[in-house]
Design an enzyme around this catalytic site. Structure first.
Site, mmCIF file in Angstrom:
data_model
loop_
_atom_site.group_PDB
_atom_site.id
_atom_site.type_symbol
_atom_site.label_atom_id
_atom_site.label_comp_id
_atom_site.label_asym_id
_atom_site.label_seq_id
_atom_site.Cartn_x
_atom_site.Cartn_y
_atom_site.Cartn_z
ATOM 1 N N HIS A 41 101.349 97.689 -28.126
ATOM 2 C CA HIS A 41 101.284 96.602 -28.455
ATOM 3 C C HIS A 41 101.917 95.289 -27.988
ATOM 4 O O HIS A 41 103.161 96.728 -26.851
ATOM 5 C CB HIS A 41 101.695 96.401 -29.656
ATOM 6 C CG HIS A 41 100.852 97.249 -30.887
ATOM 7 N ND1 HIS A 41 99.749 97.202 -31.967
ATOM 8 C CD2 HIS A 41 101.818 98.314 -31.801
ATOM 9 C CE1 HIS A 41 100.063 98.221 -32.073
ATOM 10 N NE2 HIS A 41 100.506 98.704 -32.688
ATOM 11 N N ASP A 91 100.955 87.515 -27.431
ATOM 12 C CA ASP A 91 100.609 86.521 -26.896
ATOM 13 C C ASP A 91 101.496 84.961 -27.986
ATOM 14 O O ASP A 91 99.964 85.107 -29.171
ATOM 15 C CB ASP A 91 99.128 86.099 -26.873
ATOM 16 C CG ASP A 91 98.642 85.189 -25.799
ATOM 17 O OD1 ASP A 91 99.010 84.457 -25.843
ATOM 18 O OD2 ASP A 91 97.704 85.321 -25.845
ATOM 19 N N HIS A 129 100.648 81.044 -28.115
ATOM 20 C CA HIS A 129 99.857 80.366 -27.749
ATOM 21 C C HIS A 129 101.155 79.470 -26.992
ATOM 22 O O HIS A 129 100.578 77.950 -26.014
ATOM 23 C CB HIS A 129 98.590 79.598 -28.514
ATOM 24 C CG HIS A 129 97.734 80.963 -29.203
ATOM 25 N ND1 HIS A 129 96.426 80.579 -29.857
ATOM 26 C CD2 HIS A 129 97.943 81.861 -28.319
ATOM 27 C CE1 HIS A 129 95.346 81.746 -29.836
ATOM 28 N NE2 HIS A 129 96.162 82.152 -29.004
ATOM 29 N N HIS A 131 99.968 86.298 -31.353
ATOM 30 C CA HIS A 131 98.619 87.175 -31.752
ATOM 31 C C HIS A 131 98.986 88.264 -30.484
ATOM 32 O O HIS A 131 99.773 87.927 -29.584
ATOM 33 C CB HIS A 131 97.850 86.654 -32.558
ATOM 34 C CG HIS A 131 97.046 86.046 -30.602
ATOM 35 N ND1 HIS A 131 96.210 87.411 -29.661
ATOM 36 C CD2 HIS A 131 96.983 85.533 -29.782
ATOM 37 C CE1 HIS A 131 95.561 86.755 -28.885
ATOM 38 N NE2 HIS A 131 95.610 85.597 -28.836
ATOM 39 N N CYS A 132 99.198 89.461 -31.077
ATOM 40 C CA CYS A 132 98.334 90.547 -30.461
ATOM 41 C C CYS A 132 97.651 90.798 -29.498
ATOM 42 O O CYS A 132 96.710 90.906 -29.861
ATOM 43 C CB CYS A 132 98.461 92.491 -30.976
ATOM 44 S SG CYS A 132 98.892 93.423 -29.583
ATOM 45 N N HIS A 186 93.455 94.435 -32.886
ATOM 46 C CA HIS A 186 94.798 94.138 -33.626
ATOM 47 C C HIS A 186 94.443 92.646 -34.402
ATOM 48 O O HIS A 186 95.251 92.344 -34.960
ATOM 49 C CB HIS A 186 95.325 94.050 -31.888
ATOM 50 C CG HIS A 186 95.595 95.848 -31.789
ATOM 51 N ND1 HIS A 186 96.659 96.130 -31.295
ATOM 52 C CD2 HIS A 186 94.947 96.737 -31.286
ATOM 53 C CE1 HIS A 186 96.628 97.119 -30.808
ATOM 54 N NE2 HIS A 186 95.241 97.834 -30.719
ATOM 55 N N MET A 218 97.476 91.594 -36.013
ATOM 56 C CA MET A 218 98.494 91.487 -35.760
ATOM 57 C C MET A 218 98.174 89.534 -35.453
ATOM 58 O O MET A 218 97.910 89.361 -33.973
ATOM 59 C CB MET A 218 98.400 92.208 -34.673
ATOM 60 C CG MET A 218 99.270 93.724 -35.172
ATOM 61 S SD MET A 218 99.985 94.507 -33.633
ATOM 62 C CE MET A 218 101.388 94.150 -33.658
ATOM 63 N N HIS A 233 91.820 72.664 -47.731
ATOM 64 C CA HIS A 233 92.054 71.943 -48.603
ATOM 65 C C HIS A 233 92.889 72.022 -49.768
ATOM 66 O O HIS A 233 92.495 72.691 -50.431
ATOM 67 C CB HIS A 233 90.149 71.949 -49.443
ATOM 68 C CG HIS A 233 90.511 71.107 -50.604
ATOM 69 N ND1 HIS A 233 90.018 69.215 -50.126
ATOM 70 C CD2 HIS A 233 89.772 71.307 -52.045
ATOM 71 C CE1 HIS A 233 89.717 68.893 -51.458
ATOM 72 N NE2 HIS A 233 89.722 69.939 -52.163
ATOM 73 N N GLU A 258 90.528 64.736 -47.433
ATOM 74 C CA GLU A 258 90.639 65.007 -48.101
ATOM 75 C C GLU A 258 90.077 66.791 -47.725
ATOM 76 O O GLU A 258 90.983 67.390 -48.634
ATOM 77 C CB GLU A 258 89.366 64.921 -49.286
ATOM 78 C CG GLU A 258 87.994 64.774 -47.616
ATOM 79 C CD GLU A 258 86.748 64.605 -48.149
ATOM 80 O OE1 GLU A 258 86.778 65.102 -49.446
ATOM 81 O OE2 GLU A 258 85.962 63.792 -47.650
ATOM 82 N N THR A 259 89.844 67.091 -46.433
ATOM 83 C CA THR A 259 90.129 68.552 -46.214
ATOM 84 C C THR A 259 90.183 68.182 -44.353
ATOM 85 O O THR A 259 90.530 67.585 -43.919
ATOM 86 C CB THR A 259 88.201 68.953 -46.289
ATOM 87 O OG1 THR A 259 88.527 68.930 -48.076
ATOM 88 C CG2 THR A 259 88.376 70.011 -45.860
ATOM 89 N N HIS A 295 87.874 75.107 -47.819
ATOM 90 C CA HIS A 295 86.757 74.600 -48.790
ATOM 91 C C HIS A 295 85.132 74.700 -48.113
ATOM 92 O O HIS A 295 84.492 74.405 -48.365
ATOM 93 C CB HIS A 295 86.955 73.285 -48.362
ATOM 94 C CG HIS A 295 86.335 73.143 -49.723
ATOM 95 N ND1 HIS A 295 85.087 72.418 -49.660
ATOM 96 C CD2 HIS A 295 86.592 72.020 -50.548
ATOM 97 C CE1 HIS A 295 84.483 71.948 -51.091
ATOM 98 N NE2 HIS A 295 85.339 71.337 -51.568
#
Length: 375
Positions: free
Chosen positions: A127, A130, A132, A167-168, A178, A183, A288, A312-313, A339
């Protein structure tokens, strides 16, 4: 069939796979390039140790930085285990710290993140992680690949404010497997001066919750029963077949259908302002809050961008995290949903917020209770 032996033997090949690692120089891997680079002397910086919590909770933190940069120390253990997605569905999961999603990390812009990543010997897979939020070596993926029985320490400078997925990403076809096996998580990098509204005025939150949305692909038998496996590799081929349909069997918040409902509902009081962090590492989503709004929404999760108001969303792009701030004005049970209502109702992407306080009839009132129709 994909086996434990294949995973471990293939670890070295994964490191050099073109999709994951490009050479950093004349035949150098990122790890080799980092080893020959001049080390950074950070001995003068204070260190802050954080104890990570299970989402939707977040560890203690200051909303406004009170001093200069610090080194934030975190430790995460990779846990491979079976989890129950629904009453009739189980999955051999791969997780950061045992939870889906992995824990929310919170630091300030200009701080350093120092993570000790542990892959216990009882695990079956290599494993890595990463970020971001990080710069270089595939977000740390090129420097953190570890086999069972190993650990690694990665440090990076948090140079950009916002919410970011981690994430992996161990290489090639292992990456999506993964991720949809659990993950993924989120890190929030706050501006040193804290959050600000669309007019540049400081804003404060009373509570913070992290909703990690994830899509899962559990195979079925010929009779329609979800299959169950003894370890992650046993179900690999079957799971990839379902993944390639691009049709999830489950789309859930925080690791299971109903994980944030009932006794596990998020809580708030009338008059409190809540910051919701929402991540989706693989698919688009549309959060939402039924009965509420996004007072301030950083839809792309980047805090130096002007937040949108009164949504709203909002939209969370696959592979990203966003943030929404809302001050609750009425008591009751609020549903927080994706939503795409098919995904919310039929696939599981629903959470609840239980809000206590006094009702305000000026905002909403039942003028006439239900009565029978005349005649």
């Amino acid at each position: 069939m994909f086996t434990r032996r294949a995973a471990l033997v293939g670890a070295a090949a994964i490191v050099s796979a073109p999709l994951v690692i490009r050479t950093a120089g004349a035949g150098e891997t990122p790890a080799q390039a980092a080893a020959v680079a001049a080390p950074t002397d950070l001995a003068h910086l204070p260190r802050v140790r954080h104890e990570l919590l299970v989402p939707p909770l977040a560890h203690a933190h200051e909303q406004v930085a009170t001093g200069g940069p610090v080194i934030n120390e975190f430790e995460m253990k990779i846990v491979e285990k079976e989890v129950q997605l629904d009453e009739d569905a189980w999955m051999q999961a791969m997780t950061f710290n045992g939870s889906i999603p992995g824990p929310l990390m919170i630091v300030h812009e200009g701080d350093y993140v120092e993570l000790t990543l542990v892959n216990p010997p009882e695990n079956t897979m290599p494993h890595n992680i990463d970020f971001h939020a990080a710069t270089g070596a595939l977000g740390g993926g090129g420097l953190t690949l570890i086999n069972p029985g190993e650990k690694v320490v990665l440090r990076f400078k948090a140079t950009r404010a916002g919410t970011f997925v981690y994430h992996c990403a161990p290489g090639g076809p292992m990456i999506p497997w993964h991720v949809v096996s659990g993950m993924a998580g989120c890190i929030m990098v706050l501006p040193r001066e804290g959050l600000k509204d669309a007019d540049g005025k400081p804003v404060h939150y009373d509570r913070i919750y992290y909703i990690g949305e994830s899509d899962h692909y559990v195979p079925k038998d010929a009779d329609g029963t979800y299959k169950r496996y003894t370890d992650p590799s046993e179900g690999y081929d079957d799971m990839v077949e379902v993944m390639n349909t691009l049709t999830p069997s489950h789309i859930v918040f925080n690791g299971a259908v109903g994980a944030l409902t009932g006794d596990n509902a998020m809580k708030a009081n009338v008059g409190e302002t809540v910051l919701f962090i929402h991540s989706q590492p693989n698919r688009d989503s549309r959060p939402h809050l039924i009965g509420g709004h996004g007072d301030l929404v950083w839809e792309t999760g980047k805090f130096h961008n002007t937040p949108e108001r009164d949504l709203e969303t909002w939209f969370i792009r696959g592979g990203s995290a966003g943030a929404a701030l809302y001050r609750f004005l009425q008591p009751g049970v609020y549903a927080y949903v994706n939503h795409n209502l098919i995904e919310a109702v039929h696939k599981g992407a629903t959470a609840h917020v239980l809000v206590e306080g006094e009702w305000n009839n000026d905002l909403m009132e039942q003028v006439v209770a239900p009565i029978g129709l005349a005649g």
